[in-house]
Structure formats: C-alpha cells, structure tokens
Design an enzyme around this catalytic site. Sequence first.
Site, PDB file in Angstrom:
ATOM      1  N   HIS A 294       0.836  -1.204   0.000  1.00 16.67           N
ATOM      2  CA  HIS A 294       0.000   0.000   0.000  1.00 16.67           C
ATOM      3  C   HIS A 294       0.877   1.263   0.000  1.00 16.67           C
ATOM      4  CE1 HIS A 294      -3.246   2.736   1.531  1.00 16.67           C
ATOM      5  NE2 HIS A 294      -2.190   3.316   2.082  1.00 16.67           N
ATOM      6  N   GLU A 295       1.868   1.302   0.906  1.00 17.64           N
ATOM      7  CA  GLU A 295       2.734   2.489   0.990  1.00 17.64           C
ATOM      8  C   GLU A 295       3.475   2.738  -0.318  1.00 17.64           C
ATOM      9  OE1 GLU A 295       2.781   4.727   3.280  1.00 17.64           O
ATOM     10  OE2 GLU A 295       1.336   3.590   4.476  1.00 17.64           O
ATOM     11  N   HIS A 298       1.580   4.375  -3.026  1.00 17.42           N
ATOM     12  CA  HIS A 298       1.554   5.843  -3.009  1.00 17.42           C
ATOM     13  C   HIS A 298       2.696   6.401  -3.865  1.00 17.42           C
ATOM     14  CE1 HIS A 298      -1.666   6.565  -0.261  1.00 17.42           C
ATOM     15  NE2 HIS A 298      -1.115   5.924   0.748  1.00 17.42           N
ATOM     16  N   GLU A 374      -5.823   6.942  -0.863  1.00 17.80           N
ATOM     17  CA  GLU A 374      -5.794   5.747  -0.016  1.00 17.80           C
ATOM     18  C   GLU A 374      -6.467   4.571  -0.708  1.00 17.80           C
ATOM     19  OE1 GLU A 374      -3.973   5.369   2.616  1.00 17.80           O
ATOM     20  OE2 GLU A 374      -3.388   7.444   2.297  1.00 17.80           O
ATOM     21  N   ASP A 378      -4.669   1.107  -1.830  1.00 13.70           N
ATOM     22  CA  ASP A 378      -5.213  -0.215  -1.477  1.00 13.70           C
ATOM     23  C   ASP A 378      -5.379  -1.076  -2.730  1.00 13.70           C
ATOM     24  OD1 ASP A 378      -5.308   0.319   1.188  1.00 13.70           O
ATOM     25  OD2 ASP A 378      -7.495   0.565   1.327  1.00 13.70           O
TER      26      ASP A 378
HETATM   27 ZN    ZN Z   1      -1.874   5.314   2.593  1.00 14.90          ZN
END
Ligand code: ZN
Length: 434
Positions: A294-295, A298, A374, A378
């Site tokens: 997930h990070e 980004h 976000e 995901d």
């Molecule tokens: Zn995040």
Amino acid sequence: MINVITEISTENQIFYSVLLFSWTVYLWEAYLAHRQRKTYRDTTLVPEELGKIMDSETFEKSRLYQLDKSTFGFWSGLYSETEGTLILLLGGIPFLWNVSGHVIGRFGLGPEYETLGFFFKDALKKFAVTQCILLPVTSLLLYIIKIGGDYFFIYAWLFTLIVSLVLVTIYADYIAPLFDKFTPLPDGELRESIEEMAKSISFPLTKVYVVEGSKRSSHSNAYFYGFFKNKRIVLFDTLLEDHSPLNKGTADENVEIQTAAGDGSETESIETKVRPKNKKQGCSNQEVLAVLGHELGHWKLGHTVKNIIISQVNSFFCFFLFAVLMDRKELFSAFGFYDTQPTLIGLMIIFQFIFSPYNEVLSFSLTVLSRRFEFQADAFAKDLGKATDLYSALIKLNKDNLGFPVADWLYSMWHYSHPPLLERLRALKDKKKD
Ligand SMILES: [Zn+2]
C-alpha cells in the site's frame, strides 16, 4: 470625515468577518463532533464484517475511549475558541506583540503521549528543535520580504521551497533520530521479501529500518523517504509481530522465569513458562508486506509528487496574495495595529485570519483527495496480490491503535484523511472477488 467613517467600517467589517467565520467553522465542527459522539453512543454492537475478528471487549474498549476523547475534545475546543475570541476582542494581539516582540511558540499536549516523563522530555526536545529551525527561518523570511522589492513573493516562495527541501533531506537522518531509535531490519525472510517486492515494482530501495514507535501510539505504521535513487523504508516496531514491544515484554518475562527455575529441574522451567497475557500485537510478515504494498503504491502512483506540487503551488499562491494584501493598512488596524505594520503580524493576520476561508476549502479538498489516494493505494496492493493480507492487517492495526471502525458519514467526510476502516474493507472485498 466621511473618509474616516468608511475606513473604520472597513476595519470593523474585516474584524467581525474573521470572527464570524471562525465561529462558523467552530460550530460546524462542533456539530460534526456531536454527530460522531452519537455514533459512538449508539453503535454498541460489533459490525457484521468484523464479527469474526474483533471481539466485543476490544470494540467496547475502543468505543468508550473514543467517546471520552471526543468529550474532552468538546471542552478543550470550546476553551480555545473562547480564548481566541477574547484575545481578538480585547486587542490581545498588539498586547502580546508588545510584550514579547518574539514569536510565541506553542506546542500542544497530544493524547499520543502516554507517560508524563516521556512527554516532558519529548516536548522539550521538540520545542528546542522547532525554535532552532523556526527562529532563523522566520527571521530570514522577514528579511527577504523586507528587501525583496516588488517581486519579494517569488523570493519568499523560493526560500520556503529550499528550506523544505533541506528539511526533508536532513529530517530522517538527523532530526528523527533525536526522538526515536532507528535500527536496520536484520537479515531474514522479511527483509528478503521486502527487497524482492521493491524490485518487482522498481522501487530504488537502499535500506530498511525499524523504528521504536512504541512509545507513541502512532497511527503511522510504515513510511518511505529519500530522493530519487536513494530510498529507504521505515517500519514501526508496533507493526511487526517479531519486534513489537508488547510481545517482547512477555517473551522477556518467560526468559526470567526460566532462568530463575533454571537451577532446579528442567521440567519445572517448562511448566512455569506462562502463556503471554496480552494477545499478540503486530502483523505477520505477509501482512507487513501488504501494508508496504500500500505504501509503495503511493509512490508508484505518483501521490507523493502530486502532494508536493499541490503544496508548492499553494504556497506560491499564498505568498502572491500576501504581496497584494500586505500594504493594506486597514488589515492591520482591524486587529489593533494603527501606527505600525510589522511584517510578522502581517503574515499572521493574512495567512491565519484572512486566508481562513480559503484554508478551510483547501484542507477539505486535500482530505477528499487523500481518501482517493488511499483507495488507489489499497487497489495497488491488491494488484500485487495482497488483498487478503491487507484486509487482515488493516483490522489488526485498527485494533492496536484503539481505532473505532464506525464513523458518521459527514464527520468522516470532513475530517478523515483515511477512509473509515469499514469502507476500505468493503472496497478490498469487492476487489477480492474480481
Ligand atoms: Zn496510505
């Protein structure tokens, strides 16, 4: 004579508009908080999706914690709004300006600090570091505004851009270690899989650290930093099952009991080995990888770059407007500065008071954008095949942070930079199907 009257009324208009807007925002947020407290009060049953994973004891604990926190927030919010209003009405800004002649640094007591001793030590350090950075930066900025001429706003913006770049560069290596302990993640399965994943999405990873984040019940679990080809990943020890201090604590206890019984018979030491009282905190390796997926999403999706661009465009725009407004004497006299127009006060009045409607709109738009990011991150983790692990990781982390999984829609829309847990879980579930 007429001139004087219109001037006074402009001042009053400015002053009371600022006050009115401040109370409008305050009342709006108080109303939202009230709705959210109602949600805390009414939602006494664990939501269906979490029934299997979240026991009603944890749920109840988190519910009461959030309710307390919100009630406290109501009183402290009312206090600071009243205080701010009184300061404005009683002409407190010129008074404080005359008394201090300096920037008044304020630092808030956050609920993230559990022990008082730690709080004071940390707050002192934070204060010292902030002053060391803030004072020279503010002085230089004021100087630039003073000597910059007609286009000072360009130099002022360039200056803040450079300062933020320098801070970003030195923060992780020199400032963050003042507050927390960073250790390289030891060789092993987890590090290998992290390196592998980074490689698979061409993330230029150079180092992986574990940070002792346990002193603060932080909401952050992992992050990355570094420019261009030199990126590092930092994992909070509370994220990791094998590093989490809670689990370690119980492990140490076991060792102690074993050594104490070690002089006696072997069987006794095995028998006295107690089961850890606390449930295991932290995520399995697979779940850690999902969180990292997930990070890194980004990064891969350009969210970091987009955020930097937005914030720079915004700061350029603000400095430009400041340049337009700064010569307006009525802005100063509206707040009690009739004879002098100190630049620092001008910065405060314009950036804090005059821009406040713009700031509210901007911060709401950024919150909406952040929630979008976000969901996208995901989805990125899901594309890496991590939907199931992210699903369980999100639940675990929410539990460890005493997060409450249900939110009033209006409250969450206004305040939450991250979508509420249930919404994220639903989105992941939808995606798990396809
Ligand atoms: Zn995040």
